[in-house]
Design a protein around this motif. Structure first.
Motif, mmCIF file in Angstrom:
data_model
loop_
_atom_site.group_PDB
_atom_site.id
_atom_site.type_symbol
_atom_site.label_atom_id
_atom_site.label_comp_id
_atom_site.label_asym_id
_atom_site.label_seq_id
_atom_site.Cartn_x
_atom_site.Cartn_y
_atom_site.Cartn_z
ATOM 1 N N HIS A 316 24.511 -35.846 32.393
ATOM 2 C CA HIS A 316 23.598 -35.207 31.619
ATOM 3 C C HIS A 316 24.407 -33.530 31.795
ATOM 4 O O HIS A 316 24.667 -32.958 30.906
ATOM 5 N N HIS A 317 25.067 -33.749 33.442
ATOM 6 C CA HIS A 317 25.770 -31.938 33.381
ATOM 7 C C HIS A 317 26.827 -31.778 32.797
ATOM 8 O O HIS A 317 27.001 -30.896 32.343
ATOM 9 N N ALA A 318 27.413 -33.131 32.172
ATOM 10 C CA ALA A 318 28.828 -32.950 31.773
ATOM 11 C C ALA A 318 28.000 -32.569 30.019
ATOM 12 O O ALA A 318 29.020 -31.220 29.207
ATOM 13 N N LEU A 319 27.247 -32.998 29.436
ATOM 14 C CA LEU A 319 26.667 -33.157 28.216
ATOM 15 C C LEU A 319 26.618 -31.835 28.272
ATOM 16 O O LEU A 319 26.747 -30.737 27.334
ATOM 17 N N GLU A 320 25.648 -30.908 28.756
ATOM 18 C CA GLU A 320 25.261 -29.737 29.404
ATOM 19 C C GLU A 320 26.178 -28.173 29.270
ATOM 20 O O GLU A 320 25.853 -26.869 29.048
ATOM 21 N N SER A 321 26.887 -28.754 29.419
ATOM 22 C CA SER A 321 28.562 -27.396 29.444
ATOM 23 C C SER A 321 29.356 -27.622 28.574
ATOM 24 O O SER A 321 29.843 -26.556 28.809
ATOM 25 N N ARG A 322 28.502 -28.673 27.906
ATOM 26 C CA ARG A 322 29.441 -28.343 26.676
ATOM 27 C C ARG A 322 31.426 -28.053 26.801
ATOM 28 O O ARG A 322 31.787 -27.509 25.812
ATOM 29 N N ALA A 323 31.908 -28.687 27.729
ATOM 30 C CA ALA A 323 32.743 -28.809 28.087
ATOM 31 C C ALA A 323 33.370 -30.328 28.050
ATOM 32 O O ALA A 323 34.675 -30.132 27.759
ATOM 33 N N THR A 324 32.808 -30.930 27.172
ATOM 34 C CA THR A 324 33.667 -32.389 27.020
ATOM 35 C C THR A 324 33.641 -33.217 25.681
ATOM 36 O O THR A 324 33.688 -31.514 24.151
ATOM 37 N N THR A 325 34.582 -33.826 25.442
ATOM 38 C CA THR A 325 34.811 -33.871 23.800
ATOM 39 C C THR A 325 34.206 -35.830 23.517
ATOM 40 O O THR A 325 34.288 -36.368 24.010
ATOM 41 N N GLY A 326 34.482 -35.704 22.154
ATOM 42 C CA GLY A 326 33.735 -36.847 21.571
ATOM 43 C C GLY A 326 32.746 -37.192 21.972
ATOM 44 O O GLY A 326 31.470 -36.429 22.502
ATOM 45 N N SER A 327 32.393 -38.562 22.244
ATOM 46 C CA SER A 327 30.351 -39.429 22.704
ATOM 47 C C SER A 327 31.075 -39.870 24.421
ATOM 48 O O SER A 327 31.997 -39.809 24.970
ATOM 49 N N LEU A 328 29.825 -39.344 24.828
ATOM 50 C CA LEU A 328 29.212 -39.920 26.494
ATOM 51 C C LEU A 328 28.681 -40.758 26.095
ATOM 52 O O LEU A 328 27.952 -41.557 25.005
ATOM 53 N N VAL A 329 29.120 -42.445 26.994
ATOM 54 C CA VAL A 329 28.458 -43.533 27.448
ATOM 55 C C VAL A 329 28.206 -43.854 28.793
ATOM 56 O O VAL A 329 28.264 -43.526 29.402
ATOM 57 N N LEU A 330 26.334 -44.592 28.654
ATOM 58 C CA LEU A 330 26.109 -44.763 30.574
ATOM 59 C C LEU A 330 26.703 -45.836 30.115
ATOM 60 O O LEU A 330 26.665 -47.235 29.774
#
Length: 337
Positions: A316-330
C-alpha cells in the motif's frame, strides 16, 4: 484445524480505519462453504487503489475487523450445496464485492467467479481481472469509439492504463497518454501510446492542444477528479465524452450542465465496474474475451511488483506513492502463482 468445519488460515485485516499500518496479518478461521458458495485456495491477489479507500474508511467495509481486497485468482478446493457451475480443481478468478480477498483461503458466492484458462497464470489474472473487465466495460459498454478516433488517457503507465492503451490500439484508436514522470514515458510508449505527455514537464492541457492542433479528442479517460477533470473538459470535441474512473487526487467533481452544452454538446460518465460485473448478462463471455487476448499475447499484463501477503502494508505504501508502474499483486505464503 479447530473442528471438522473450520480451517485456520491467514488474512490481512483492519481493526480500525487508518494508514497502511492499520493492516494486520493474522490467523483467521475459515468455515466450510455455505450453500451457493465456493471455497478458493488463493494463489495471487490483486491490489487496487480502491483497497486504500476501504482501508481509510472513505468507503467503509461492512464489518470491523475485516479483510480488504476485491480481486484474486486461485483454485477451487470445495463447493457448497447447490453449486453446479464449479468443481474442485477449477482455476478461477474474481473481481467483486464483498471485500475480503487479502486472504490465503476464502469463500465466495459462485455467481461471482469466472473460470480461468490454463494459458493465463494466476498472477496475470489477479493483476488483470478487475482492470481488464473495466476496460471491457469502457470499450464495449460506456463508449462507442470507432477506428481513427482519438482518446486522452491519464495515468497511462498504470495497470488500467496499460491494458486500456493496448486494447484501444487494437481498435485502431489514436491514444494520447499522460504520465507523471520521465521514467514512465517508456512504459506508456511500449504499451502503444501514439503520443505521451509527461505532466511534470508540460501541463497536459497544453500538450493535448499542441498535439491535436487545438482540435481536442473524442474521449477522455481520467481517474483523478477535481481540477484534472475540469481541465480535461476543455479538451473534448463537440459530442465527445469524458469518463471519470476514480478520484485519486481531489474527489468527485461537481459539473454544471452549462459546462457541457448545448454549444459544446459533451457527455460525462462515471461508470462502476462492479455494477457491470453484477448486471452483465454473460460475465464469463466477457472474461473469456479478456483472457483470450491475454493468452494469445494481444494484451500484455505487466506485474510491476510482487509482495508477500504479510507485506500488504508495504504494498500500500508503494501504491500510494504513485511511483509504481503496472499492477501490484500479493502472494500468499506457500502459494504457487
Amino acid at each position: 484445524m479447530n473442528d471438522s468445519n473450520k480451517t485456520t488460515e491467514y488474512a490481512v485485516r483492519i481493526h480500525a480505519y487508518g494508514g497502511p499500518q492499520a493492516m494486520v496479518y493474522e490467523a483467521v478461521d475459515v468455515p466450510a462453504p455455505a450453500p451457493g458458495e465456493v471455497q478458493i485456495r488463493q494463489s495471487a491477489i490483486g491490489i487496487n487503489y480502491l483497497d486504500t479507500y476501504h482501508r481509510r474508511g472513505i468507503f467503509p467495509i461492512p464489518l470491523l475487523p475485516g479483510a480488504l481486497g476485491v480481486e484474486a485468482a486461485g483454485t477451487v478446493v470445495a463447493v457448497g450445496q447447490g453449486v453446479t457451475g464449479f468443481r474442485q480443481g477449477d482455476r478461477v478468478s474474481y473481481a467483486c464485492p464483498p471485500v475480503g480477498s487479502y486472504a490465503s483461503l476464502r469463500n465466495l458466492p459462485g455467481r461471482h467467479l469466472v473460470k480461468l484458462p490454463d494459458a493465463v497464470g494466476f498472477e496475470q489474472a489477479a493483476a488483470a481481472t478487475l482492470q481488464g473487465l473495466t476496460v471491457h466495460m469502457l470499450l464495449r459498454k460506456v463508449t462507442h469509439l470507432r477506428a481513427g478516433q482519438s482518446v486522452l488517457l491519464h495515468s497511462a503507465a498504470g495497470g488500467l492504463g496499460s491494458l486500456l492503451t493496448q486494447w484501444a490500439k487494437r481498435m485502431g484508436l489514436h491514444v494520447i497518454g499522460v504520465v507523471g514522470s520521465q521514467e514512465k514515458l517508456a512504459v506508456a510508449r511500449a504499451n502503444g501510446c501514439d503520443e505521451v505527455i509527461v505532466g511534470s514537464q508540460e501541463p497536459f492541457a497544453e500538450g493535448v492542444r499542441r498535439i491535436t492542433g487545438s482540435q481536442g479528442v473524442d474521449v477522455v479517460f481520467e481517474g483523478l477528479g477535481g481540477s484534472v477533470f475540469h481541465e480535461s473538459l476543455s479538451l473534448v470535441k463537440p459530442f465527445g465524452q469524458i469518463v471519470n474512473l476514480g478520484q485519486v487526487a481531489e474527489g468527485l467533481p461537481n459539473v454544471s450542465l452549462a459546462d457541457l452544452g448545448p454549444a459544446r454538446s459533451l457527455s460525462v460518465c462515471v461508470p462502476g465496474v462492479f455494477a457491470y460485473v453484477r448486471t452483465h448478462p454473460d460475465l464469463q463471455a466477457a472474461a473469456d474475451e479478456l483472457f483470450g487476448l491475454i493468452a494469445d499475447g494481444s494484451l500484455k499484463v505487466h506485474v510491476g511488483a510482487r509482495f508477500a501477503l504479510s507485506q500488504a502494508a508495504q504494498a500500500h505504501h508503494a501504491l500510494e506513492s504513485r511511483a509504481t508502474t503496472g499492477s501490484l499483486v500479493l502472494l500468499p505464503e506457500g502459494s504457487a502463482a
